[in-house]
Scaffold this motif. Structure first.
Motif, PDB file in Angstrom:
ATOM      1  N   GLU A  56       0.830  -1.195   0.000  1.00  0.00           N
ATOM      2  CA  GLU A  56       0.000   0.000   0.000  1.00  0.00           C
ATOM      3  C   GLU A  56       0.868   1.251   0.000  1.00  0.00           C
ATOM      4  O   GLU A  56       1.845   1.359   0.736  1.00  0.00           O
ATOM      5  CB  GLU A  56      -0.913  -0.007   1.223  1.00  0.00           C
ATOM      6  CG  GLU A  56      -1.833   1.192   1.282  1.00  0.00           C
ATOM      7  CD  GLU A  56      -3.037   0.961   2.166  1.00  0.00           C
ATOM      8  OE1 GLU A  56      -3.429   1.903   2.859  1.00  0.00           O
ATOM      9  OE2 GLU A  56      -3.585  -0.151   2.143  1.00  0.00           O
TER      10      GLU A  56
ATOM     11  N   SER B 280      -2.020   2.186  -5.175  1.00  0.00           N
ATOM     12  CA  SER B 280      -3.293   1.900  -4.519  1.00  0.00           C
ATOM     13  C   SER B 280      -3.176   2.150  -3.022  1.00  0.00           C
ATOM     14  O   SER B 280      -2.112   1.989  -2.425  1.00  0.00           O
ATOM     15  CB  SER B 280      -3.726   0.451  -4.770  1.00  0.00           C
ATOM     16  OG  SER B 280      -2.801  -0.453  -4.204  1.00  0.00           O
TER      17      SER B 280
ATOM     18  N   GLU C 111      -5.618   1.092   0.241  1.00  0.00           N
ATOM     19  CA  GLU C 111      -6.812   0.343   0.629  1.00  0.00           C
ATOM     20  C   GLU C 111      -7.355   0.761   1.996  1.00  0.00           C
ATOM     21  O   GLU C 111      -8.537   0.611   2.259  1.00  0.00           O
ATOM     22  CB  GLU C 111      -6.520  -1.159   0.635  1.00  0.00           C
ATOM     23  CG  GLU C 111      -6.227  -1.713  -0.750  1.00  0.00           C
ATOM     24  CD  GLU C 111      -6.013  -3.212  -0.738  1.00  0.00           C
ATOM     25  OE1 GLU C 111      -6.156  -3.815   0.345  1.00  0.00           O
ATOM     26  OE2 GLU C 111      -5.715  -3.776  -1.796  1.00  0.00           O
ATOM     27  N   LYS C 112      -6.502   1.244   2.861  1.00  0.00           N
ATOM     28  CA  LYS C 112      -6.942   1.707   4.181  1.00  0.00           C
ATOM     29  C   LYS C 112      -6.079   2.905   4.544  1.00  0.00           C
ATOM     30  O   LYS C 112      -4.950   2.763   4.980  1.00  0.00           O
ATOM     31  CB  LYS C 112      -6.788   0.601   5.230  1.00  0.00           C
ATOM     32  CG  LYS C 112      -7.181   1.016   6.645  1.00  0.00           C
ATOM     33  CD  LYS C 112      -8.672   1.320   6.734  1.00  0.00           C
ATOM     34  CE  LYS C 112      -9.106   1.513   8.197  1.00  0.00           C
ATOM     35  NZ  LYS C 112      -8.533   2.728   8.795  1.00  0.00           N
TER      36      LYS C 112
ATOM     37  N   THR D 139      -6.251   3.578  -7.167  1.00  0.00           N
ATOM     38  CA  THR D 139      -7.419   3.101  -6.435  1.00  0.00           C
ATOM     39  C   THR D 139      -7.248   3.512  -4.981  1.00  0.00           C
ATOM     40  O   THR D 139      -6.234   3.190  -4.357  1.00  0.00           O
ATOM     41  CB  THR D 139      -7.560   1.570  -6.523  1.00  0.00           C
ATOM     42  OG1 THR D 139      -7.656   1.188  -7.898  1.00  0.00           O
ATOM     43  CG2 THR D 139      -8.790   1.096  -5.777  1.00  0.00           C
TER      44      THR D 139
ATOM     45  N   SER E 148      -9.457   3.455  -1.347  1.00  0.00           N
ATOM     46  CA  SER E 148     -10.680   2.951  -0.729  1.00  0.00           C
ATOM     47  C   SER E 148     -10.486   2.783   0.771  1.00  0.00           C
ATOM     48  O   SER E 148      -9.368   2.773   1.278  1.00  0.00           O
ATOM     49  CB  SER E 148     -11.074   1.601  -1.357  1.00  0.00           C
ATOM     50  OG  SER E 148     -10.058   0.638  -1.142  1.00  0.00           O
ATOM     51  N   GLY E 149     -11.602   2.648   1.467  1.00  0.00           N
ATOM     52  CA  GLY E 149     -11.553   2.357   2.888  1.00  0.00           C
ATOM     53  C   GLY E 149     -12.260   3.396   3.729  1.00  0.00           C
ATOM     54  O   GLY E 149     -12.593   4.498   3.281  1.00  0.00           O
ATOM     55  N   THR E 150     -12.511   3.040   4.978  1.00  0.00           N
ATOM     56  CA  THR E 150     -13.123   3.929   5.955  1.00  0.00           C
ATOM     57  C   THR E 150     -12.039   4.461   6.877  1.00  0.00           C
ATOM     58  O   THR E 150     -11.257   3.695   7.438  1.00  0.00           O
ATOM     59  CB  THR E 150     -14.192   3.197   6.777  1.00  0.00           C
ATOM     60  OG1 THR E 150     -15.216   2.736   5.888  1.00  0.00           O
ATOM     61  CG2 THR E 150     -14.808   4.117   7.818  1.00  0.00           C
TER      62      THR E 150
ATOM     63  N   GLU F 285     -10.233   5.517  -9.176  1.00  0.00           N
ATOM     64  CA  GLU F 285     -11.353   4.840  -8.534  1.00  0.00           C
ATOM     65  C   GLU F 285     -11.241   5.132  -7.046  1.00  0.00           C
ATOM     66  O   GLU F 285     -10.288   4.698  -6.391  1.00  0.00           O
ATOM     67  CB  GLU F 285     -11.300   3.340  -8.801  1.00  0.00           C
ATOM     68  CG  GLU F 285     -11.470   2.970 -10.264  1.00  0.00           C
ATOM     69  CD  GLU F 285     -11.444   1.469 -10.488  1.00  0.00           C
ATOM     70  OE1 GLU F 285     -11.507   0.716  -9.486  1.00  0.00           O
ATOM     71  OE2 GLU F 285     -11.354   1.033 -11.648  1.00  0.00           O
ATOM     72  N   ILE F 286     -12.207   5.878  -6.519  1.00  0.00           N
ATOM     73  CA  ILE F 286     -12.158   6.309  -5.123  1.00  0.00           C
ATOM     74  C   ILE F 286     -13.458   5.934  -4.433  1.00  0.00           C
ATOM     75  O   ILE F 286     -14.549   6.262  -4.918  1.00  0.00           O
ATOM     76  CB  ILE F 286     -11.922   7.831  -5.026  1.00  0.00           C
ATOM     77  CG1 ILE F 286     -10.602   8.214  -5.696  1.00  0.00           C
ATOM     78  CG2 ILE F 286     -11.933   8.290  -3.570  1.00  0.00           C
ATOM     79  CD1 ILE F 286     -10.351   9.712  -5.755  1.00  0.00           C
ATOM     80  N   ASP F 287     -13.347   5.252  -3.304  1.00  0.00           N
ATOM     81  CA  ASP F 287     -14.499   4.841  -2.505  1.00  0.00           C
ATOM     82  C   ASP F 287     -14.103   4.977  -1.038  1.00  0.00           C
ATOM     83  O   ASP F 287     -13.459   4.092  -0.477  1.00  0.00           O
ATOM     84  CB  ASP F 287     -14.893   3.401  -2.847  1.00  0.00           C
ATOM     85  CG  ASP F 287     -16.185   2.962  -2.158  1.00  0.00           C
ATOM     86  OD1 ASP F 287     -16.614   3.637  -1.201  1.00  0.00           O
ATOM     87  OD2 ASP F 287     -16.753   1.933  -2.567  1.00  0.00           O
ATOM     88  N   VAL F 288     -14.468   6.097  -0.425  1.00  0.00           N
ATOM     89  CA  VAL F 288     -13.997   6.393   0.924  1.00  0.00           C
ATOM     90  C   VAL F 288     -15.147   6.841   1.812  1.00  0.00           C
ATOM     91  O   VAL F 288     -16.172   7.348   1.333  1.00  0.00           O
ATOM     92  CB  VAL F 288     -12.908   7.482   0.926  1.00  0.00           C
ATOM     93  CG1 VAL F 288     -11.640   6.975   0.272  1.00  0.00           C
ATOM     94  CG2 VAL F 288     -13.401   8.754   0.241  1.00  0.00           C
TER      95      VAL F 288
END
Length: 431
Positions: A81, A107, A109-110, A134, A136-138, A166-169
């Motif tokens: 990461e 990337s 991820e967290k 990419t 992502s993560g909370t 690609e972003i998902d947060v």
């Protein structure tokens, strides 16, 4: 003392002095090729060099955070990461990073820091860079800032970059953009982004944009294509270019794809270019866009949706824009018996609500809205309390159309088709 003893003593002193000089001197020559100047920048020639740069800047080493760098090869930072360069505002990158038209893939991820991107916090210049990322993560803290180039652009410059992100947060509050999550008095220029962005605020505000989540700076000659969506319990801001724009200017920008907002927010703003505008939007276009907001909150809620901006405040100036968009808004809350808690929906081909100025804008497409409370919708502006000059609706050109439901649900193919045209349009604008 004998002559030989004296010579030995002098030699020992010289060795000690040399050792001290080496220990005190910057380790620049040992870390990278080059000298870090504008004429002779440090060379980033490998993944190891890139990671070393992050380590040095994040350690607060000013000699490196303020230096000049040149990327000499494509990099795939995929072994582990990525840890962003510039871990905080006090340890921001403040030099010059020239990507030399090379590509970097990474990337996260967290997020280990609230600033997530290739760079965490940037106060310098980042240019000529191609990125694929990419994120992502909370994030287990009060806020997350996520962007392809940097999480936060703190009075920095980002120019001539092309990003696939690609972003998902999610966090208590969240800001996400294809180029930067948040911009504070900086400049984003001549950048193109193909995005799939989702940002969620669990307790506070959320801002998401194809280029920048929230900006107090300038965005020029830039564009985004793809899907941008946000969800939250407080204020939700989402736009094809920026979630919000305050005080500064968005000019010469294009957006295409889908923009959507949802949640139980008291205030929801969705726009083809900007969710909420308090600055200047000029000489820009919205192409084949679907803009929607669906509010499921209780009590008095306000949902603003527009082909250009959800809401244009009294300081906002919007001019010379063409909009080709399908606009939809709804609120499902049930009004109270005394009618004091009605949900309100405002939707328009240009803006849901205008208190500022619109000039020389054209809207193609459709507008629809529904609510259990009050609905204010119009082909141009749902509720106009400002100034509107030379604005009109026209039938969309036969060669193009607004997205169908199928294309809205699957933005990636649309993004792939439109990215080349978007980049070509941006190149024409630069000439």
């Amino acid at each position: 003392m004998s002559k030989s003893s004296t010579l030995r003593h002098i030699s020992a002193v010289c060795i000690l002095i040399a050792a001290c000089i080496l220990c005190a001197a910057p380790a620049s020559a040992a870390e990278f090729s080059g000298s870090g100047t504008a004429d002779n920048p440090y060379l980033i020639q490998s993944n190891a060099d890139m990671k070393k740069l992050a380590e040095l800047v994040n350690a607060g080493n000013a000699d490196y955070s303020k230096a000049n760098y040149l990327l000499t090869t494509d990099l795939a930072l995929g072994d582990e990461e990525w840890v962003p360069i510039g871990s905080s505002m006090s340890k921001a990158f403040s030099g010059v990073f020239d990507g030399n038209e090379k590509s970097v893939t990474y990337s996260i991820e967290k997020p280990a820091s609230k600033f997530a991107g290739l760079f965490g916090c940037n106060s310098g210049t980042i240019k000529n860079l191609n990125l694929k990322c990419t994120i992502s993560g909370t994030y287990d803290d009060i806020v997350i800032y996520a962007g392809g180039v940097c999480g936060m652009n703190l009075q920095g410059i980002i120019e001539n970059c092309m990003i696939y992100a690609e972003i998902d947060v999610a966090s208590e509050a969240a800001y996400a953009g294809g180029v930067a999550g948040y911009d504070s008095d900086g400049l984003i220029s001549q950048c193109s982004a193909e995005v799939e962005i989702f940002a969620e605020a669990l307790e506070d505000d959320v801002g998401a944009g194809g280029v920048v989540g929230e900006t107090y700076g300038t965005v020029e000659m830039s564009g985004a294509v793809g899907s941008v969506s946000a969800k939250g319990a407080e204020s939700v801001y989402v736009g094809g270019i920026a979630g919000t724009s305050t005080m500064q200017e968005i000019t010469g920008c294009d957006a295409a794809g889908t923009v959507s907002a949802e949640g139980t927010s008291d205030d929801m703003y969705a726009g083809g270019l900007v969710g909420m505008n308090q600055g200047i939007i000029d000489d820009s276009d919205v192409k084949r866009m679907k803009v929607s907001a669906i509010c499921s909150g209780e009590g008095w809620t306000y949902t603003y949706v527009g082909g250009i901006t959800g809401r244009n405040y009294d300081s906002g100036e919007v001019r010379n824009i063409e909009v080709e968009a399908e606009v939809f808004a709804s609120a499902s809350a049930v009004p109270s018996d005394d009618n004091n808690n009605w949900p309100q929906v405002l939707a328009g081909g240009l803006a849901g609500y205008n208190e500022g100025t619109f000039e020389s804008c054209v809207s193609y497409g459709s507008v629809s809205a529904k609510a259990d409370g009050e609905v204010l919708s119009d082909a141009l502006i749902g509720l106009n309390e400002g100034e509107m000059k030379d604005c009109r609706t026209e039938k969309a050109p036969s060669s193009s159309s607004t997205p169908s439901d199928d294309s809205a649900e699957s933005p990636a193919p649309l993004a792939g088709v439109l990215l080349g045209g978007l980049c070509a349009a941006l190149l024409l604008r630069r000439k």
